[in-house]
Design a protein around this motif. Structure first.
Motif, PDB file in Angstrom:
ATOM      1  N   VAL A 286       0.846  -1.188   0.000  1.00 41.73           N
ATOM      2  CA  VAL A 286       0.000   0.000   0.000  1.00 41.73           C
ATOM      3  C   VAL A 286       0.881   1.239   0.000  1.00 41.73           C
ATOM      4  CG1 VAL A 286      -1.937  -1.128   1.155  1.00 41.73           C
ATOM      5  CG2 VAL A 286      -0.132  -0.089   2.532  1.00 41.73           C
ATOM      6  N   PRO A 287       0.358   2.351  -0.523  1.00 47.25           N
ATOM      7  CA  PRO A 287       1.149   3.595  -0.536  1.00 47.25           C
ATOM      8  C   PRO A 287       1.110   4.269   0.831  1.00 47.25           C
ATOM      9  CG  PRO A 287      -1.000   3.965  -1.535  1.00 47.25           C
ATOM     10  CD  PRO A 287      -0.928   2.498  -1.215  1.00 47.25           C
ATOM     11  N   VAL A 288       2.190   4.921   1.204  1.00 46.21           N
ATOM     12  CA  VAL A 288       2.283   5.643   2.475  1.00 46.21           C
ATOM     13  C   VAL A 288       2.752   7.067   2.182  1.00 46.21           C
ATOM     14  CG1 VAL A 288       3.263   5.691   4.789  1.00 46.21           C
ATOM     15  CG2 VAL A 288       2.861   3.498   3.650  1.00 46.21           C
ATOM     16  N   ALA A 289       1.996   8.036   2.690  1.00 49.54           N
ATOM     17  CA  ALA A 289       2.346   9.443   2.479  1.00 49.54           C
ATOM     18  C   ALA A 289       2.091  10.211   3.776  1.00 49.54           C
ATOM     19  CB  ALA A 289       1.525  10.027   1.334  1.00 49.54           C
ATOM     20  N   ARG A 290       2.398  11.497   3.772  1.00 43.12           N
ATOM     21  CA  ARG A 290       2.159  12.344   4.952  1.00 43.12           C
ATOM     22  C   ARG A 290       0.721  12.831   4.945  1.00 43.12           C
ATOM     23  NH1 ARG A 290       6.886  16.586   6.402  1.00 43.12           N
ATOM     24  NH2 ARG A 290       5.082  17.431   7.505  1.00 43.12           N
ATOM     25  N   ARG A 291       0.166  12.975   6.152  1.00 42.84           N
ATOM     26  CA  ARG A 291      -1.205  13.458   6.264  1.00 42.84           C
ATOM     27  C   ARG A 291      -1.334  14.922   5.853  1.00 42.84           C
ATOM     28  NH1 ARG A 291      -4.365  10.025   9.424  1.00 42.84           N
ATOM     29  NH2 ARG A 291      -3.193   8.436  10.576  1.00 42.84           N
ATOM     30  N   ASP A 292      -0.304  15.716   6.134  1.00 40.71           N
ATOM     31  CA  ASP A 292      -0.421  17.169   5.979  1.00 40.71           C
ATOM     32  C   ASP A 292       0.116  17.683   4.645  1.00 40.71           C
ATOM     33  OD1 ASP A 292       2.159  16.520   6.491  1.00 40.71           O
ATOM     34  OD2 ASP A 292       2.509  18.043   8.024  1.00 40.71           O
ATOM     35  N   ARG A 293       0.348  16.772   3.698  1.00 41.43           N
ATOM     36  CA  ARG A 293       0.857  17.206   2.401  1.00 41.43           C
ATOM     37  C   ARG A 293       0.041  16.574   1.281  1.00 41.43           C
ATOM     38  NH1 ARG A 293       7.350  16.889   2.119  1.00 41.43           N
ATOM     39  NH2 ARG A 293       6.841  17.737   0.075  1.00 41.43           N
ATOM     40  N   THR A 294      -0.233  17.367   0.255  1.00 45.75           N
ATOM     41  CA  THR A 294      -0.933  16.857  -0.920  1.00 45.75           C
ATOM     42  C   THR A 294       0.070  16.171  -1.834  1.00 45.75           C
ATOM     43  OG1 THR A 294      -2.543  18.648  -0.785  1.00 45.75           O
ATOM     44  CG2 THR A 294      -2.408  17.441  -2.867  1.00 45.75           C
ATOM     45  N   LEU A 295      -0.285  15.026  -2.309  1.00 41.20           N
ATOM     46  CA  LEU A 295       0.629  14.265  -3.162  1.00 41.20           C
ATOM     47  C   LEU A 295       0.729  14.944  -4.523  1.00 41.20           C
ATOM     48  CD1 LEU A 295       2.181  11.613  -2.646  1.00 41.20           C
ATOM     49  CD2 LEU A 295       0.426  10.439  -3.979  1.00 41.20           C
ATOM     50  N   PRO A 296       1.946  15.310  -4.973  1.00 41.43           N
ATOM     51  CA  PRO A 296       2.094  15.975  -6.285  1.00 41.43           C
ATOM     52  C   PRO A 296       1.865  15.005  -7.436  1.00 41.43           C
ATOM     53  CG  PRO A 296       4.236  15.550  -5.299  1.00 41.43           C
ATOM     54  CD  PRO A 296       3.220  15.180  -4.262  1.00 41.43           C
ATOM     55  N   ASP A 297       1.756  15.567  -8.640  1.00 38.39           N
ATOM     56  CA  ASP A 297       1.521  14.725  -9.830  1.00 38.39           C
ATOM     57  C   ASP A 297       2.698  13.802 -10.103  1.00 38.39           C
ATOM     58  OD1 ASP A 297      -0.932  15.910 -10.177  1.00 38.39           O
ATOM     59  OD2 ASP A 297      -0.166  17.457 -11.540  1.00 38.39           O
ATOM     60  N   HIS A 298       3.895  14.251  -9.810  1.00 38.18           N
ATOM     61  CA  HIS A 298       5.095  13.442 -10.032  1.00 38.18           C
ATOM     62  C   HIS A 298       5.829  13.314  -8.701  1.00 38.18           C
ATOM     63  CE1 HIS A 298       4.422  13.617 -14.338  1.00 38.18           C
ATOM     64  NE2 HIS A 298       4.236  14.922 -14.219  1.00 38.18           N
ATOM     65  N   PRO A 299       5.369  12.430  -7.821  1.00 41.50           N
ATOM     66  CA  PRO A 299       5.930  12.355  -6.474  1.00 41.50           C
ATOM     67  C   PRO A 299       7.334  11.753  -6.457  1.00 41.50           C
ATOM     68  CG  PRO A 299       4.376  10.573  -6.810  1.00 41.50           C
ATOM     69  CD  PRO A 299       4.294  11.450  -8.037  1.00 41.50           C
ATOM     70  N   THR A 300       8.081  12.134  -5.444  1.00 44.22           N
ATOM     71  CA  THR A 300       9.378  11.513  -5.173  1.00 44.22           C
ATOM     72  C   THR A 300       9.130  10.267  -4.333  1.00 44.22           C
ATOM     73  OG1 THR A 300      10.472  13.655  -5.192  1.00 44.22           O
ATOM     74  CG2 THR A 300      11.647  11.830  -4.135  1.00 44.22           C
ATOM     75  N   VAL A 301       9.683   9.136  -4.772  1.00 44.02           N
ATOM     76  CA  VAL A 301       9.379   7.845  -4.143  1.00 44.02           C
ATOM     77  C   VAL A 301      10.621   7.332  -3.420  1.00 44.02           C
ATOM     78  CG1 VAL A 301       8.569   5.485  -4.505  1.00 44.02           C
ATOM     79  CG2 VAL A 301       7.726   7.346  -5.963  1.00 44.02           C
ATOM     80  N   ALA A 302      10.462   6.995  -2.138  1.00 45.32           N
ATOM     81  CA  ALA A 302      11.548   6.403  -1.353  1.00 45.32           C
ATOM     82  C   ALA A 302      11.545   4.893  -1.555  1.00 45.32           C
ATOM     83  CB  ALA A 302      11.372   6.740   0.122  1.00 45.32           C
TER      84      ALA A 302
END
Length: 903
Positions: A286-302
């Protein structure tokens, strides 16, 4: 003149129109008409069978119904034996019959075949045979029915072209859920015995998937490895390692035999010079992101380095400029937490543990599965190739339901390891911070921490007390809530109106097997809601975690006893709708009255209600009330269980023999061994007082072997002293059929006593060969029977005509003796119809070259009745009652002829 010609032409034109319309109507009627075909069949579960409500089921039935649309036919199914079907096809009373093909047994074992279903076989014995497909069966038509055969072939071809996967979907429906037996070759067993220990490594630091507690391997993978250890009788020593790269280096160097969790990809395996097994587990990410940030169109992936899925999924779906690489998954999550990356992917079952153990509370997931991959074991190229084959057999043998249970348990235990940590958002502006701002910040953090803790505790409470699938409270909640409910209804308690009720549907395991899990749960919940709405005296309720039993705190309705109230609930819930089909359901109900006064003993009352419920199940009764009689019965059973091992060791179980006799000659021709328990503590016990208990707790297996050896020793002693011997039958519980080493133990007993063939007769009921989880005949029944006969044992089918599949057992198993149950004899005395059935059963046994014997003869007219239908062997009190072995020896000397042995 022209006018006359025009008139004639118009007339002829109208006539032509009428004829055309009539012809079109006739053509339409002809096109709509479907021919009727009569199909003979032999009833077989999962193949083609009809239930008590007239509904057909089975792979052959569904396939034929699908084919009927392509040949324009209505099918009528006529049951019969194989020989009957052949005769009816020859005389024209049926148009065709269907029989299983050679692969049906393989399909029953979960091993499908794939061949062209539209294959016309050569004519055999006056029939044309059309193979519908491996596992579906063979359709037999008259050799003169060429047009119909061509029509069947054409329909098969058309249906296969339209949906070539139809047969495979039916195979999946009827056979895929079966677990394969673990069948190792002698070479493979010898390898495991020599190897004894397999050294392995597993991915570190991913609880609850796989992790190490010091040097102890834990988690889902560890539990599966322990199951494999148990099945293969070998130890798997999993060694800790710090990262994936080092682990693969050890495998390539041959330092270890295998890696427990390897990405199921043969290209990946070749790159690491290893062999991989069949997959045994599937992991979702599953994807994991920050609650307080909107995911950009071209996200940086760790991305974690050296992890399989990075190459297989992430690098294929994102541009190289979007990727950031880190050493561990924790580093990836930390990068997202700190804003160095926008997104990372984590296994769904490990995410919550990562978040709670590392304090990543600002991270979240949408829960959408981005991708999944399967997990195999990787085996070093330096290992013996046998190891991969052994592991593949074990993986095919693994119970997927058990694996799901392992995952659920580990996830739950992981939640118990969770610790709340304070999540503090720090202000990046580190200039001037006043004490008031610091105080406000601390206060906000404390309030946030309290809120997080409250939510976390609520989630833990829900997971501990609610059954997720159905949204009902579980038994743990019921025990905790019962004292509060009793306080709320204190007035009813003091009036003696409160009681506990435990109920479960009869044959619920069978219902859970035949219906989809989701549909089953929904149907049960709808039924519970309906019964709640109709009975406001049902106060609080909870379901056991296995969804087998419901426990309810009840207030006895006015004018009703506890039993009457229970009967009303059973009546209100008698119909349950499964998949839109109303199904009649009966229940086992246990009741326990709550004392009107005194201390509250929640656990005791709940346990008593379940004890009453269990007693109703054991005695096959609808309702049972926990009282002193039941309590004494349970205590007596516990006493018998505490004494049974000692009784077996001290020889307290005694062999009694009852003669079987030739009715014409009134002489002994065989005997049946029966057990009695001469207990110093309990007194002299008849079988009915303890056999049911022993079958329930499994002790019957030891008792059966004890009785068999006692009878073998008795026969051996008589032979050594030159005394007359007759066959003696020994009962065999159906539990033996499930023993892994049953045939080995029976061979050891035969080798120990070296008795002539036929002196020991094994009596088995037909239900011994039925698997009640599927209602199918056990796949290895024929092999077991054949092996026992080769050892010198004779086989008797006991209690014939009392079960579900007597005829099917006769068809499949080469039994020697047919013992007809006494109930058939009693019925034949008063019912001409029953007498006709009994006569034909006797004839059937004789035609199969079986010795036919009837039990329970108590009167001379019963003997004459049996002689009248050509049955010459019997057993009953009229001739001889059960007697100790010594008395039987004397009885035998006066009632038989030397060397007389039942052939």
């Amino acid at each position: 003149m022209c006018y006359a010609k025009r008139t004639v032409c118009c007339f002829l034109f109208c006539v032509l129109l009428l004829l055309t319309a009539f012809g079109a109507k006739a053509s339409f009627a002809c096109a709509a008409e479907r021919m009727s075909l009569r199909v003979g069949y032999t009833s077989m579960e999962n193949f083609l069978a009809r239930d008590g409500e007239g509904h057909y089921s089975g792979i052959a039935y569904e396939y034929l119904e699908g084919l009927a649309s392509y040949i324009g036919a209505e099918l009528e199914y006529l049951p019969g034996f194989q020989q009957q079907n052949e005769e009816r096809l020859q005389n024209g009373t049926i148009d065709m019959f269907i029989e299983p093909d050679h692969s049906f047994e393989w399909l029953m074992q979960g091993k499908p075949f794939y061949t062209d279903p539209a294959v016309l076989l050569q004519n055999t014995a006056g029939f044309q045979r059309v193979m519908l497909g491996e596992g579906v069966g063979v359709l037999c038509l008259n050799e003169n029915a060429g047009a119909l055969t061509d029509r069947m072939r054409s329909g098969l071809t058309e249906m296969t072209k339209i949906n070539p996967f139809y047969r495979l979907s039916l195979e999946k429906k009827y056979y895929q859920n079966q677990t394969l037996p673990l069948m190792l070759t002698e070479e493979e067993r010898a390898y495991l015995q020599q190897k004894k220990v397999l050294y392995a490594m597993a991915s570190p630091g991913q609880p609850p998937y796989t992790w190490f507690d010091g040097n102890i391997h834990r988690g889902v993978v560890a539990d599966i490895m322990r199951q494999i250890e148990k099945d293969l009788d070998i130890r798997i020593q999993v060694l800790p390692e710090t990262d994936q790269g080092s682990m693969m280096e050890h495998l390539a160097a041959g330092d270890i035999d295998l890696v427990t969790d390897f990405f199921t990809d043969y290209n990946w395996a070749r790159a690491h010079n290893v062999d991989i097994t069949f997959p045994y587990l599937s992991l979702s990410y599953v994807p994991v992101a920050r609650r307080d940030r909107t995911l950009p169109d071209h996200p940086t992936v760790a991305c974690p380095r050296s992890h399989y899925y990075v190459r297989d999924y992430i690098e294929k779906h994102y541009l190289p400029g979007q990727l950031r690489y880190y050493n561990t998954i924790e580093d990836c999550l930390d990068a997202v937490e700190r804003g160095k990356a926008d997104l990372t992917m984590v296994k769904s079952i490990t995410l919550q543990d990562y978040i709670y153990q590392n304090g990543f509370y600002n991270l979240y997931t949408s829960g959408n599965v981005l991708f999944s991959h399967q997990v195999s074991m990787a085996v070093s190229h330096q290992a013996d190739p046998l190891l991969v084959r052994i592991l593949n057999k074990e993986i095919a043998h693994l119970d997927q339901q058990k694996i799901k249970s392992i995952i659920s348990r580990e996830v739950y235990q992981s939640q118990n390891r969770e610790t709340l940590r304070s999540l503090i958002y720090r202000n990046p502006v580190g200039t001037v911070i006043f004490l008031s701002v610091i105080f406000a910040t601390v206060l906000l953090v404390l309030l946030f921490w309290m809120r997080m803790r409250r939510r976390h505790n609520q989630e833990l409470y829900r997971q501990a007390h609610v059954i997720e699938d159905i949204g009902m409270y579980n038994l743990r909640w019921f025990r905790r809530e019962l004292p509060r409910a009793l306080a709320q209804y204190q007035e009813d308690r003091e009036a003696g109106r409160l009681f506990l009720m435990v109920l479960s549907a009869q044959h619920i395991s069978f219902l859970k097997e035949i219906y989809h899990a989701g549909s089953f749960r929904e149907s049960i919940m709808n039924l519970i809601r309906k019964v709640r709405a109709e009975n406001d005296w049902l106060l609080i309720d909870a379901m056991t975690s296995d969804l087998f039993s419901l426990i309810v705190l009840c207030r006895r309705p006015d004018g009703m006893s506890m039993k009457q109230a229970a009967a009303k609930v059973a009546h209100d819930a008698r119909i349950c709708v499964f998949n839109g089909t109303p199904t009649s359901v009966r229940y086992h109900i246990g009741l326990c009255a709550i004392p009107p006064k005194g201390d509250i003993h929640t656990d005791t009352w709940v346990d008593n209600a379940f004890s009453a419920h269990n007693e109703t199940m054991a005695n096959r009764q609808p309702v049972g009330v926990y009282d002193y009689a039941m309590q004494n019965s349970i205590l007596r059973q516990k006493q018998m269980e505490s004494l049974m091992e000692k009784a077996l060791a001290k020889g307290e179980f005694k062999v009694y023999l009852q003669a079987k006799y030739n009715i014409d000659a009134q002489s002994v021709c065989a005997a049946e061994s029966l057990v009695r328990w001469a207990s110093p503590e309990l007194g002299f016990l008849m079988p009915g007082q303890f056999i049911g208990l022993f079958e329930h707790n499994g002790f019957i297996v030891q008792l059966d072997y004890y009785m068999l050896e006692q009878v073998c020793q008795y026969q051996k002693n008589r032979l050594e002293h030159g005394q007359i011997t007759v066959p003696i039958s020994v009962n065999q519980s159906g539990m033996h059929i499930k023993e892994e080493n049953y045939l080995e133990r029976m061979q050891a007993i035969a080798d120990k006593y070296h008795l002539p063939s036929g002196l020991i007769d094994l009596e088995l009921t037909e239900t011994a060969f039925i698997d009640f989880s599927t209602q199918d005949a056990r796949r290895d029944a024929s092999r077991i029977v054949t092996s026992l006969k080769k050892m010198g044992y004779r086989l008797s089918m006991d209690d014939f005509c009392t079960g579900y599949s007597s005829i099917a057992m006769l068809q499949n198993l080469p039994m020697d003796v047919m013992k007809i149950d006494r109930s058939m004899l009693l019925a034949a005395e008063t019912s001409p119809r029953a007498l006709t059935i009994l006569r034909h059963v006797v004839e059937l046994g004789h035609s199969l070259d079986m010795r036919v014997l009837v039990e329970g003869i108590e009167t001379r007219p019963q003997e004459l009745l049996l002689l009248g239908i050509d049955c010459h062997y019997g057993q009953g009190f009229l001739f001889a009652k059960p007697m100790p072995a010594d008395e039987f020896s004397e009885f035998l000397e006066h009632h038989t002829t030397e060397g007389h042995i039942l052939p």
